[in-house]
Design an enzyme around this catalytic site. Structure first.
Site, PDB file in Angstrom:
ATOM      1  N   CYS A   6       0.842  -1.202   0.000  1.00 30.20           N
ATOM      2  CA  CYS A   6       0.000   0.000   0.000  1.00 30.20           C
ATOM      3  C   CYS A   6       0.876   1.250   0.000  1.00 30.20           C
ATOM      4  O   CYS A   6       1.860   1.322   0.721  1.00 30.20           O
ATOM      5  CB  CYS A   6      -0.886  -0.021   1.242  1.00 30.20           C
ATOM      6  SG  CYS A   6      -1.786   1.500   1.515  1.00 30.20           S
ATOM      7  N   CYS A  51      -4.087   7.292  -1.465  1.00 37.17           N
ATOM      8  CA  CYS A  51      -5.396   7.370  -2.112  1.00 37.17           C
ATOM      9  C   CYS A  51      -6.505   7.806  -1.149  1.00 37.17           C
ATOM     10  O   CYS A  51      -7.506   8.360  -1.577  1.00 37.17           O
ATOM     11  CB  CYS A  51      -5.758   6.035  -2.752  1.00 37.17           C
ATOM     12  SG  CYS A  51      -5.921   4.719  -1.562  1.00 37.17           S
ATOM     13  N   THR A  92      -4.605   5.040   7.516  1.00 45.38           N
ATOM     14  CA  THR A  92      -3.463   4.683   6.667  1.00 45.38           C
ATOM     15  C   THR A  92      -2.560   5.890   6.432  1.00 45.38           C
ATOM     16  O   THR A  92      -3.044   6.988   6.111  1.00 45.38           O
ATOM     17  CB  THR A  92      -3.991   4.161   5.311  1.00 45.38           C
ATOM     18  OG1 THR A  92      -4.748   2.988   5.564  1.00 45.38           O
ATOM     19  CG2 THR A  92      -2.860   3.832   4.354  1.00 45.38           C
ATOM     20  N   GLU A 126      -0.802   1.866   9.659  1.00 53.44           N
ATOM     21  CA  GLU A 126      -2.034   2.494  10.139  1.00 53.44           C
ATOM     22  C   GLU A 126      -1.872   3.009  11.577  1.00 53.44           C
ATOM     23  O   GLU A 126      -1.072   2.452  12.342  1.00 53.44           O
ATOM     24  CB  GLU A 126      -3.203   1.493  10.089  1.00 53.44           C
ATOM     25  CG  GLU A 126      -3.834   1.348   8.702  1.00 53.44           C
ATOM     26  CD  GLU A 126      -2.948   0.718   7.655  1.00 53.44           C
ATOM     27  OE1 GLU A 126      -2.134  -0.159   7.999  1.00 53.44           O
ATOM     28  OE2 GLU A 126      -3.044   1.108   6.470  1.00 53.44           O
ATOM     29  N   HIS A 137     -13.308   5.341  -2.993  1.00 53.79           N
ATOM     30  CA  HIS A 137     -12.314   4.461  -2.379  1.00 53.79           C
ATOM     31  C   HIS A 137     -12.496   3.015  -2.859  1.00 53.79           C
ATOM     32  O   HIS A 137     -11.510   2.301  -3.073  1.00 53.79           O
ATOM     33  CB  HIS A 137     -12.434   4.570  -0.855  1.00 53.79           C
ATOM     34  CG  HIS A 137     -11.140   4.310  -0.163  1.00 53.79           C
ATOM     35  ND1 HIS A 137      -9.931   4.761  -0.637  1.00 53.79           N
ATOM     36  CD2 HIS A 137     -10.844   3.606   0.966  1.00 53.79           C
ATOM     37  CE1 HIS A 137      -8.968   4.364   0.165  1.00 53.79           C
ATOM     38  NE2 HIS A 137      -9.488   3.646   1.143  1.00 53.79           N
ATOM     39  N   TYR A 161      -9.839  -0.280  -5.582  1.00 45.75           N
ATOM     40  CA  TYR A 161      -9.217  -1.525  -5.124  1.00 45.75           C
ATOM     41  C   TYR A 161      -8.825  -2.499  -6.226  1.00 45.75           C
ATOM     42  O   TYR A 161      -7.907  -3.303  -6.044  1.00 45.75           O
ATOM     43  CB  TYR A 161     -10.128  -2.181  -4.076  1.00 45.75           C
ATOM     44  CG  TYR A 161      -9.781  -1.714  -2.677  1.00 45.75           C
ATOM     45  CD1 TYR A 161     -10.033  -0.396  -2.288  1.00 45.75           C
ATOM     46  CD2 TYR A 161      -9.195  -2.559  -1.758  1.00 45.75           C
ATOM     47  CE1 TYR A 161      -9.698   0.043  -1.028  1.00 45.75           C
ATOM     48  CE2 TYR A 161      -8.859  -2.134  -0.477  1.00 45.75           C
ATOM     49  CZ  TYR A 161      -9.109  -0.831  -0.120  1.00 45.75           C
ATOM     50  OH  TYR A 161      -8.772  -0.392   1.135  1.00 45.75           O
ATOM     51  N   CYS A 220      -5.132  -0.861  -7.269  1.00 45.56           N
ATOM     52  CA  CYS A 220      -3.942  -1.128  -6.433  1.00 45.56           C
ATOM     53  C   CYS A 220      -3.781  -2.618  -6.169  1.00 45.56           C
ATOM     54  O   CYS A 220      -2.676  -3.161  -6.268  1.00 45.56           O
ATOM     55  CB  CYS A 220      -4.002  -0.324  -5.142  1.00 45.56           C
ATOM     56  SG  CYS A 220      -5.371  -0.715  -4.050  1.00 45.56           S
ATOM     57  N   GLU A 267      -6.560  -5.800   4.900  1.00 51.42           N
ATOM     58  CA  GLU A 267      -6.889  -4.539   4.228  1.00 51.42           C
ATOM     59  C   GLU A 267      -7.896  -4.764   3.102  1.00 51.42           C
ATOM     60  O   GLU A 267      -8.785  -3.944   2.875  1.00 51.42           O
ATOM     61  CB  GLU A 267      -5.627  -3.877   3.692  1.00 51.42           C
ATOM     62  CG  GLU A 267      -5.855  -2.402   3.392  1.00 51.42           C
ATOM     63  CD  GLU A 267      -5.122  -1.930   2.177  1.00 51.42           C
ATOM     64  OE1 GLU A 267      -4.074  -2.513   1.835  1.00 51.42           O
ATOM     65  OE2 GLU A 267      -5.607  -0.968   1.558  1.00 51.42           O
TER      66      GLU A 267
HETATM   67  C1  FAD Z   1      -5.466  -1.935   6.658  1.00 50.46           C
HETATM   68  C2  FAD Z   1      -6.612  -0.988   6.855  1.00 50.46           C
HETATM   69  C3  FAD Z   1      -6.481   0.343   6.467  1.00 50.46           C
HETATM   70  C4  FAD Z   1      -7.509   1.255   6.704  1.00 50.46           C
HETATM   71  N1  FAD Z   1      -7.328   2.574   6.368  1.00 50.46           N
HETATM   72  C5  FAD Z   1      -8.284   3.480   6.676  1.00 50.46           C
HETATM   73  C6  FAD Z   1      -8.084   4.877   6.408  1.00 50.46           C
HETATM   74  O1  FAD Z   1      -7.037   5.298   5.883  1.00 50.46           O
HETATM   75  N2  FAD Z   1      -9.070   5.744   6.739  1.00 50.46           N
HETATM   76  C7  FAD Z   1     -10.216   5.337   7.322  1.00 50.46           C
HETATM   77  O2  FAD Z   1     -11.056   6.187   7.598  1.00 50.46           O
HETATM   78  N3  FAD Z   1     -10.437   4.037   7.611  1.00 50.46           N
HETATM   79  C8  FAD Z   1      -9.497   3.103   7.300  1.00 50.46           C
HETATM   80  N4  FAD Z   1      -9.703   1.770   7.568  1.00 50.46           N
HETATM   81  C9  FAD Z   1     -10.904   1.407   8.308  1.00 50.46           C
HETATM   82  C10 FAD Z   1     -11.935   0.626   7.529  1.00 50.46           C
HETATM   83  O3  FAD Z   1     -12.702   1.471   6.740  1.00 50.46           O
HETATM   84  C11 FAD Z   1     -12.761  -0.116   8.597  1.00 50.46           C
HETATM   85  O4  FAD Z   1     -11.935  -1.152   9.113  1.00 50.46           O
HETATM   86  C12 FAD Z   1     -14.051  -0.660   8.059  1.00 50.46           C
HETATM   87  O5  FAD Z   1     -14.938   0.376   7.718  1.00 50.46           O
HETATM   88  C13 FAD Z   1     -14.728  -1.568   9.101  1.00 50.46           C
HETATM   89  O6  FAD Z   1     -14.872  -0.898  10.323  1.00 50.46           O
HETATM   90  P1  FAD Z   1     -14.333  -1.589  11.657  1.00 50.46           P
HETATM   91  O7  FAD Z   1     -12.927  -1.996  11.450  1.00 50.46           O
HETATM   92  O8  FAD Z   1     -14.643  -0.681  12.772  1.00 50.46           O
HETATM   93  O9  FAD Z   1     -15.128  -2.931  11.783  1.00 50.46           O
HETATM   94  P2  FAD Z   1     -16.603  -3.109  12.287  1.00 50.46           P
HETATM   95  O10 FAD Z   1     -17.452  -1.982  11.786  1.00 50.46           O
HETATM   96  O11 FAD Z   1     -16.614  -3.379  13.731  1.00 50.46           O
HETATM   97  O12 FAD Z   1     -17.011  -4.424  11.491  1.00 50.46           O
HETATM   98  C14 FAD Z   1     -16.738  -5.736  11.964  1.00 50.46           C
HETATM   99  C15 FAD Z   1     -17.912  -6.626  11.573  1.00 50.46           C
HETATM  100  O13 FAD Z   1     -19.074  -6.162  12.261  1.00 50.46           O
HETATM  101  C16 FAD Z   1     -20.133  -5.926  11.329  1.00 50.46           C
HETATM  102  N5  FAD Z   1     -20.897  -4.765  11.827  1.00 50.46           N
HETATM  103  C17 FAD Z   1     -20.460  -3.514  12.037  1.00 50.46           C
HETATM  104  N6  FAD Z   1     -21.447  -2.729  12.505  1.00 50.46           N
HETATM  105  C18 FAD Z   1     -22.542  -3.498  12.590  1.00 50.46           C
HETATM  106  C19 FAD Z   1     -23.891  -3.268  13.001  1.00 50.46           C
HETATM  107  N7  FAD Z   1     -24.302  -2.062  13.412  1.00 50.46           N
HETATM  108  N8  FAD Z   1     -24.752  -4.309  12.938  1.00 50.46           N
HETATM  109  C20 FAD Z   1     -24.343  -5.531  12.497  1.00 50.46           C
HETATM  110  N9  FAD Z   1     -23.081  -5.802  12.095  1.00 50.46           N
HETATM  111  C21 FAD Z   1     -22.187  -4.807  12.148  1.00 50.46           C
HETATM  112  C22 FAD Z   1     -19.425  -5.640  10.002  1.00 50.46           C
HETATM  113  O14 FAD Z   1     -20.260  -5.910   8.879  1.00 50.46           O
HETATM  114  C23 FAD Z   1     -18.242  -6.597  10.083  1.00 50.46           C
HETATM  115  O15 FAD Z   1     -18.622  -7.876   9.663  1.00 50.46           O
HETATM  116  C24 FAD Z   1      -8.706   0.830   7.319  1.00 50.46           C
HETATM  117  C25 FAD Z   1      -8.851  -0.516   7.678  1.00 50.46           C
HETATM  118  C26 FAD Z   1      -7.824  -1.413   7.462  1.00 50.46           C
HETATM  119  C27 FAD Z   1      -8.007  -2.843   7.898  1.00 50.46           C
END
Ligand code: FAD
Length: 486
Positions: A100, A104, A191, A258, A293, A297, A300, A444
């Site tokens: 990565c 972006c 990120t 991150e 965003h 994918y 990249c 990711e």
């Molecule tokens: C390597 C990496 C880089 C990233 N970079 C960025 C970045 O630069 N900027 C940024 O803003 N974000 C970034 N992210 C964040 C990414 O967008 C989030 O990880 C993603 O949106 C999921 O949110 P979470 O990790 O909080 O997981 P959760 O939202 O907790 O999700 C975990 C599980 O729970 C489920 N879930 C969540 N909420 C509910 C609900 N209300 N009801 C039922 N099920 C639910 C989901 O579907 C999923 O299966 C990055 C993530 C990774 C892993």
């Protein structure tokens, strides 16, 4: 100065004084710390490629605001060609880094905020769009890298921002002053956060009136008072510190790098506030950002898959399996899966459209299909890579043992595959495959740009089910249907 070189970018990181913690210690100069260097190198390449004659057409653009040549990562898309070039650029850079390159997210945040700030002004007569244009001009002329900080820690996922027991689970405004706002909260998983110049902070979900204080979008420089970064651990990250070939990709690492960003009563001057209380547009900003965003994918990850296919093919040659029909078939399948996600990214770019602000947006339904395919295809590509690699992926001795005066000769002897290929070559390839397919690198593709369910929801919402029902009913002669269904 409209464009920086990679070297100038690295120097620019020394001029700011952000608060950064890693493994319980405060890090004063990340440019000298092995945990950060690969990520800085990857971001630096986005600067160098924009100036390289072979890549400048893809990696740079003409600013519609200043008329200057700028790095494409600071550009606001003006047409379909810009959307397509973005995807091609991401694939080209991914092929060079195998990891990565981080830039972006802020790029997509800027494009989403550009069009949404225009729409907010049209509805409420606010002045965000001009402010945002000035901000974009500043980013373009200084060639800065803002992170895209959308994801909040979110606490209890079943509760809205204002219903959380701890109000800081989502970034929110705690004070409004004449000259700006004061915000608290945090953004998680961001990120490139520690090697950015600042953070473009956006809401993470659609909001209701009660969540008004959480409907906030702003920019802060990385070293603004009250901003703190806590860098995340990654799979095998101690390998970065021993600087051995066991890292697999010592130049660029295995994922973006991150961090958790904490905002502890941070003052944001009005010039950097682009939404403040317009809760009706929080969901729109999230959706547009997610579209940009998710569009990325197949670009990249397509580029990364090219490197992985190359590594697996080279390893198969080194192990004497490259001519086996099942290996050729699996390599072809890996290519097919990679080209599928790339096709998706190109398609949603071709189907893009102009926003009222004049900027261009990728097709939301197809962008969501792109990312959902990525959550599957990248894992399948990795599964096939693991299959062809063999068990050494998980059990191979280290470089230190390869070079040890006592056991080195045994490692060298038994790590050999085909007699014509040095053991070290085979070991290097296996470590690269390891870095690209294990742990953090894969997560990711699952959660970056939103978990799969977020794409499913969008696909269901935008999939025109009612229209499709009518198409079927017309042909099945159910009820009175018009001759043509539009
Ligand atoms: C390597 C990496 C880089 C990233 N970079 C960025 C970045 O630069 N900027 C940024 O803003 N974000 C970034 N992210 C964040 C990414 O967008 C989030 O990880 C993603 O949106 C999921 O949110 P979470 O990790 O909080 O997981 P959760 O939202 O907790 O999700 C975990 C599980 O729970 C489920 N879930 C969540 N909420 C509910 C609900 N209300 N009801 C039922 N099920 C639910 C989901 O579907 C999923 O299966 C990055 C993530 C990774 C892993």
């Amino acid at each position: 100065m409209a464009q920086m070189t990679g070297k100038q970018y690295k120097e620019s990181l020394k001029k700011v004084k952000p608060v950064i913690y890693y493994m319980g210690e405060k890090v004063d100069d990340i440019t000298k710390h092995p945990a950060f260097i690969p990520h800085i190198n990857a971001a630096a390449l986005t600067y160098d490629m924009a100036l390289a004659p072979e890549f400048e057409e893809l990696c740079s653009a003409k600013s519609h605001l200043t008329g200057e040549r700028i790095n494409r990562f600071t550009h606001i898309h003006q047409n379909h060609d810009d959307l397509i070039k973005k995807v091609k650029m991401l694939r080209a850079i991914g092929q060079q880094t195998g990891s990565c390159f981080q830039r972006c997210v802020g790029f997509d945040g800027m494009n989403a905020t550009y069009s949404v700030s225009y729409d907010i002004d049209k509805k409420f007569g606010t002045g965000y769009h001009e402010r945002f244009k000035n901000f974009v001009k500043m980013i373009q002329t200084k060639d800065l890298m803002p992170s895209g900080a959308m994801t909040d820690p979110k606490g209890d996922r079943s509760l809205s921002p204002s219903q959380q027991k701890d109000p800081d689970m989502y970034v929110h405004v705690i004070e409004k002053r004449k000259d700006g706002i004061v915000v608290s909260g945090a953004k998680a998983h961001i990120t490139g956060a520690v090697n950015s110049h600042g953070h473009l902070v956006m809401p993470t979900t659609a909001m209701r009136e009660g969540d008004k204080d959480y409907a906030v979008c702003f920019y802060v420089p990385i070293d603004a008072p009250g901003v703190m970064h806590i860098f995340g651990r990654q799979s095998n990250d101690t390998r970065k510190c021993d600087c051995s070939m066991d890292q697999g990709n010592c130049e660029y690492g295995c994922v973006g790098g991150e961090a958790l960003i904490v905002f502890d009563k941070v003052f944001v001057p009005n010039e950097y506030v682009f939404m403040c209380g317009e809760w009706e547009y929080a969901g729109e900003l999230v959706e547009r950002f997610a579209t940009f965003h998710r569009q990325n994918y197949g670009g990249c990850k397509g580029g990364l898959a090219d490197v992985l296919v190359g590594a697996v093919y080279s390893l198969a040659l080194a192990q004497g399996t490259a001519k086996a029909s099942h290996v050729r078939e699996k390599l072809a399948e890996m290519i097919h899966l990679a080209e599928t996600i790339y096709c998706c990214s190109i398609a949603c770019s071709c189907q893009g459209f102009a926003q009222p602000a004049g900027s261009f947006q990728a097709d939301p339904l197809m962008a969501n299909v792109t990312k959902l395919n990525v959550t599957r295809n990248v894992y399948e590509i990795a599964r096939l890579a693991h299959d062809i690699t063999g068990g050494l992926l998980a059990t191979m001795p280290s470089e230190f043992d390869l070079h040890d005066p006592t056991v080195g000769k045994w490692v060298d002897k038994y790590m050999k595959g085909s007699s014509s290929v040095p053991a070290e070559t085979r070991m290097r390839l296996i470590r690269l495959i390891d870095a690209m397919t294990c742990g953090t690198a894969l997560a990711e593709s699952m959660h970056g740009a939103g978990s799969p369910q977020a794409q499913m929801i969008m696909i269901e919402r935008r999939g025109s089910l009612e229209r499709k029902k009518k198409l079927a009913e017309k042909l099945a002669k159910i009820g009175d249907q018009p001759v043509l269904i539009c």
